[in-house]
Design a protein around this motif. Structure first.
Motif, PDB file in Angstrom:
ATOM      1  N   ALA A  50      48.029  73.058  60.695  1.00 21.80           N
ATOM      2  CA  ALA A  50      47.592  72.026  61.228  1.00 21.80           C
ATOM      3  C   ALA A  50      45.923  71.241  60.405  1.00 21.80           C
ATOM      4  CB  ALA A  50      46.991  73.187  62.364  1.00 21.80           C
ATOM      5  N   THR A  51      45.729  72.215  59.790  1.00 19.09           N
ATOM      6  CA  THR A  51      44.627  71.642  58.490  1.00 19.09           C
ATOM      7  C   THR A  51      45.225  70.453  57.799  1.00 19.09           C
ATOM      8  OG1 THR A  51      43.431  73.463  58.972  1.00 19.09           O
ATOM      9  CG2 THR A  51      42.850  71.735  57.504  1.00 19.09           C
ATOM     10  N   CYS A  52      46.367  70.476  57.880  1.00 18.97           N
ATOM     11  CA  CYS A  52      46.506  70.139  56.534  1.00 18.97           C
ATOM     12  C   CYS A  52      47.665  68.770  57.618  1.00 18.97           C
ATOM     13  CB  CYS A  52      47.610  70.897  55.021  1.00 18.97           C
ATOM     14  SG  CYS A  52      46.613  71.619  54.863  1.00 18.97           S
ATOM     15  N   VAL A  53      47.818  68.767  58.908  1.00 20.74           N
ATOM     16  CA  VAL A  53      48.375  67.727  59.740  1.00 20.74           C
ATOM     17  C   VAL A  53      50.298  67.858  59.085  1.00 20.74           C
ATOM     18  CG1 VAL A  53      46.425  66.501  61.109  1.00 20.74           C
ATOM     19  CG2 VAL A  53      48.022  65.780  58.865  1.00 20.74           C
ATOM     20  N   THR A  54      50.886  69.110  59.160  1.00 20.55           N
ATOM     21  CA  THR A  54      51.944  69.344  58.878  1.00 20.55           C
ATOM     22  C   THR A  54      52.960  69.381  60.609  1.00 20.55           C
ATOM     23  OG1 THR A  54      51.949  70.019  56.711  1.00 20.55           O
ATOM     24  CG2 THR A  54      53.930  70.298  57.336  1.00 20.55           C
ATOM     25  N   GLY A  55      52.935  70.544  61.110  1.00 17.21           N
ATOM     26  CA  GLY A  55      53.824  70.784  62.025  1.00 17.21           C
ATOM     27  C   GLY A  55      54.644  71.873  61.803  1.00 17.21           C
ATOM     28  N   LEU A  56      54.357  72.145  60.468  1.00 20.21           N
ATOM     29  CA  LEU A  56      55.840  73.479  60.134  1.00 20.21           C
ATOM     30  C   LEU A  56      55.237  74.812  60.581  1.00 20.21           C
ATOM     31  CD1 LEU A  56      56.765  72.885  56.489  1.00 20.21           C
ATOM     32  CD2 LEU A  56      57.868  72.607  58.657  1.00 20.21           C
ATOM     33  N   VAL A  57      55.790  75.796  61.572  1.00 21.09           N
ATOM     34  CA  VAL A  57      55.035  76.662  62.428  1.00 21.09           C
ATOM     35  C   VAL A  57      55.917  78.032  62.002  1.00 21.09           C
ATOM     36  CG1 VAL A  57      54.134  74.629  63.680  1.00 21.09           C
ATOM     37  CG2 VAL A  57      56.234  75.813  64.360  1.00 21.09           C
ATOM     38  N   VAL A  58      55.257  78.671  62.282  1.00 25.42           N
ATOM     39  CA  VAL A  58      56.548  80.329  61.995  1.00 25.42           C
ATOM     40  C   VAL A  58      55.925  80.892  63.042  1.00 25.42           C
ATOM     41  CG1 VAL A  58      56.223  80.491  59.163  1.00 25.42           C
ATOM     42  CG2 VAL A  58      54.468  81.688  60.806  1.00 25.42           C
ATOM     43  N   VAL A  59      55.462  80.541  64.213  1.00 25.81           N
ATOM     44  CA  VAL A  59      55.328  80.589  65.685  1.00 25.81           C
ATOM     45  C   VAL A  59      55.278  79.527  66.620  1.00 25.81           C
ATOM     46  CG1 VAL A  59      54.461  83.719  64.926  1.00 25.81           C
ATOM     47  CG2 VAL A  59      52.881  81.575  65.519  1.00 25.81           C
ATOM     48  N   ASP A  60      55.989  80.027  67.696  1.00 23.25           N
ATOM     49  CA  ASP A  60      55.940  78.660  68.933  1.00 23.25           C
ATOM     50  C   ASP A  60      54.470  78.182  69.515  1.00 23.25           C
ATOM     51  OD1 ASP A  60      57.575  76.642  70.198  1.00 23.25           O
ATOM     52  OD2 ASP A  60      56.781  77.498  71.565  1.00 23.25           O
ATOM     53  N   THR A  61      54.068  76.609  68.688  1.00 21.36           N
ATOM     54  CA  THR A  61      53.084  77.091  69.385  1.00 21.36           C
ATOM     55  C   THR A  61      52.849  77.636  70.975  1.00 21.36           C
ATOM     56  OG1 THR A  61      52.783  75.285  67.803  1.00 21.36           O
ATOM     57  CG2 THR A  61      50.684  75.056  68.939  1.00 21.36           C
ATOM     58  N   GLY A  62      53.977  76.751  71.317  1.00 26.74           N
ATOM     59  CA  GLY A  62      53.619  76.296  73.079  1.00 26.74           C
ATOM     60  C   GLY A  62      53.192  77.119  73.964  1.00 26.74           C
ATOM     61  N   SER A  63      54.080  78.875  73.449  1.00 25.57           N
ATOM     62  CA  SER A  63      54.617  79.916  73.818  1.00 25.57           C
ATOM     63  C   SER A  63      53.847  81.311  73.076  1.00 25.57           C
ATOM     64  CB  SER A  63      56.116  80.291  73.733  1.00 25.57           C
ATOM     65  OG  SER A  63      56.337  79.927  72.270  1.00 25.57           O
ATOM     66  N   SER A  64      53.564  81.193  72.006  1.00 25.44           N
ATOM     67  CA  SER A  64      53.050  82.075  71.230  1.00 25.44           C
ATOM     68  C   SER A  64      51.420  82.006  71.281  1.00 25.44           C
ATOM     69  CB  SER A  64      52.730  82.201  69.971  1.00 25.44           C
ATOM     70  OG  SER A  64      54.506  82.334  69.480  1.00 25.44           O
ATOM     71  N   PHE A  65      50.683  80.950  72.014  1.00 26.11           N
ATOM     72  CA  PHE A  65      48.916  80.987  71.931  1.00 26.11           C
ATOM     73  C   PHE A  65      48.675  80.394  72.759  1.00 26.11           C
ATOM     74  CE2 PHE A  65      50.320  79.987  67.102  1.00 26.11           C
ATOM     75  CZ  PHE A  65      49.024  80.405  66.044  1.00 26.11           C
TER      76      PHE A  65
END
Length: 445
Positions: A50-65
């Motif tokens: 997020a801080t490096c504005v990349t977008g690679l995720v190991v957990v899904d943002t919409g369903s995991s947070f």
């Protein structure tokens, strides 16, 4: 002690501290929908991405947070995209505090500006442009998604994705709607969503200095050389990239095959634009032909433009290298762009940056090929995406080993700051040479 740090060292430490704070916040139980603390390495990976504005995720943002976790992520994206020094300056201006010389130096380094002259005035314009663009896009997306998701969720999604896409982060919340890691695949044919998101990615990727130059001068002839190079190179890469993707994927039944001609053109342009370090996708990238995947690796390696929210070696570096190639073939001594001769130090910097980046991608890819049970092309795609702070993936991010996650997050960190910035920050201080060695000749080629 802080006064002894160089601007490059301050930027490295600043970004590291923001990532650490973000990691701690994302590890809080109420940041996760499961009610349990996220693993440290997963929280660190998400905060870095997020801080490096990349977008690679190991957990899904919409369903995991939870909403709290998502707000933490979008705040990290905004801070990381504009630069933490930009936000420090913004607060100082709001409090009517005077900006010191050291703070101006840090702001210049953060914005990748050519000089310190008028840097605060430039920052005021850039902040206005950024928040205005995000605001307008948020309104349009909110209206569009309100029809599908309801008013409150539509507004929330509109604001989140406007910030994420303008900062070229690629984080999305549609995992809670269309399935985990689905990105914008359910909107492949939606002209409003596609056009708005592409506009956000392009505007965020051309760089704030270019944006200011365009708004002030409004005529291509009056633009600076930097602006002309960025606009022409970006336009060429987007159109050429879309053409290649359209040709390769036209008959691919797993990607663009089911779409009509208009949908194919839209999807081709979207995938070409998103390699400018944005990270969203409207087709399944793992189902693309290998030729398309490799071509996208090249586009991701080039990345966005200097002073933008994106990564990669940058469009200007690519243009300088192509200019050197053409000049050498034509037997010319100088590289000339738009009737301007480039200084030798610009060429050396472009070559150095490219070799640094190429070396990093090769080394990390080789190591990951021994730790991860995946095809080499998928690994190379992942590493290049991390270095270019793109965020596109062929679906291997979530299954990376702990070693793989650490290597990828370090690659994202280096890609966001820039290999040369990091090298200058950790390297010895440059002492001026008091003598020069005699010139020698070696055979090349």
């Amino acid at each position: 002690m802080l006064q002894r740090l160089t601007p490059s060292q301050t930027l490295v430490i600043g970004f590291a501290l923001i990532i650490l704070v973000g990691t701690c916040l994302l590890m809080l139980p109420f940041a996760s929908t499961s009610g349990e603390s996220l693993r440290f390495v997963d929280a660190l990976f998400t905060a870095t991405s997020a801080t490096c504005v990349t977008g690679l995720v190991v957990v899904d943002t919409g369903s995991s947070f939870t909403m709290f976790g998502q707000i933490v992520i979008i705040c990290l994206i905004q801070i990381g995209g504009l630069g933490f020094m930009s936000f420090a300056t913004l607060f100082a201006l709001a409090l009517r505090k005077k900006i010191s010389l050291r703070e101006r130096l840090l702001l210049k380094e953060s914005l990748n500006a050519g000089s310190m002259e008028g840097i605060v005035r430039l920052f005021r314009k850039l902040a206005l442009y950024a928040f205005t663009i995000e605001g307008v896009a948020a309104v349009i997306l909110s209206i569009r998604w309100s029809f599908d998701l309801g008013v409150s969720k539509g507004i929330y999604f509109g604001i989140f994705h406007a910030i994420s896409m303008f900062n070229n982060a690629g984080f999305d919340l549609f995992g809670s709607i269309s399935g985990e890691f689905s990105s914008l695949t359910s909107y492949a044919n939606d002209i409003v969503v596609n056009v708005v998101v592409m506009a956000l990615i392009i505007l965020g990727g051309i760089g704030f200095i270019v944006m200011a130059d365009v708004m002030e001068k409004k005529s291509f002839k009056k633009f600076s050389l930097h602006t002309k190079v960025v606009l022409t190179t970006t336009g060429f890469l987007i159109v050429f990239g879309a053409l290649i993707i359209f040709i390769f994927e036209y008959l691919n039944a797993s990607t663009m095959g089911p779409l009509d001609v208009g949908g194919k053109i839209l999807a081709s342009f979207f995938q070409s634009v998103t390699t400018r370090t944005a990270g969203a996708n409207t087709v399944d990238l793992s189902s693309l032909r290998q030729a398309t995947q490799f071509f996208m690796i090249i586009l991701m390696f080039i990345g966005a433009s200097p002073g933008s929210t994106g990564g990669g070696i940058k469009t200007t570096t690519f243009t300088v290298l192509m200019g050197a190639l053409i000049s050498m073939i034509r037997g010319k001594e100088d590289i000339v762009l738009f009737h301007n001769r480039l200084a030798k130090d610009r060429i050396l910097k472009a070559v150095t940056l490219t070799l640094f980046a190429l070396g990093l991608v090769i080394i990390v890819s080789m190591v990951l090929s021994t730790t991860e049970d995946r095809s080499f092309l998928a690994i190379l795609f992942e590493v290049t995406s991390a270095f270019g702070t793109v965020g596109l993936t062929m679906g291997i991010t979530a299954s990376l080993t702990t070693v793989g996650k650490i290597l990828i997050l370090l690659t994202m960190f280096i890609g966001r700051l820039g290999p040369l910035t990091l090298a200058i920050a950790i390297g010895p201080k440059n002492d001026k040479e008091l003598f020069r060695y005699p010139e020698g000749k070696i055979t090349i080629g």
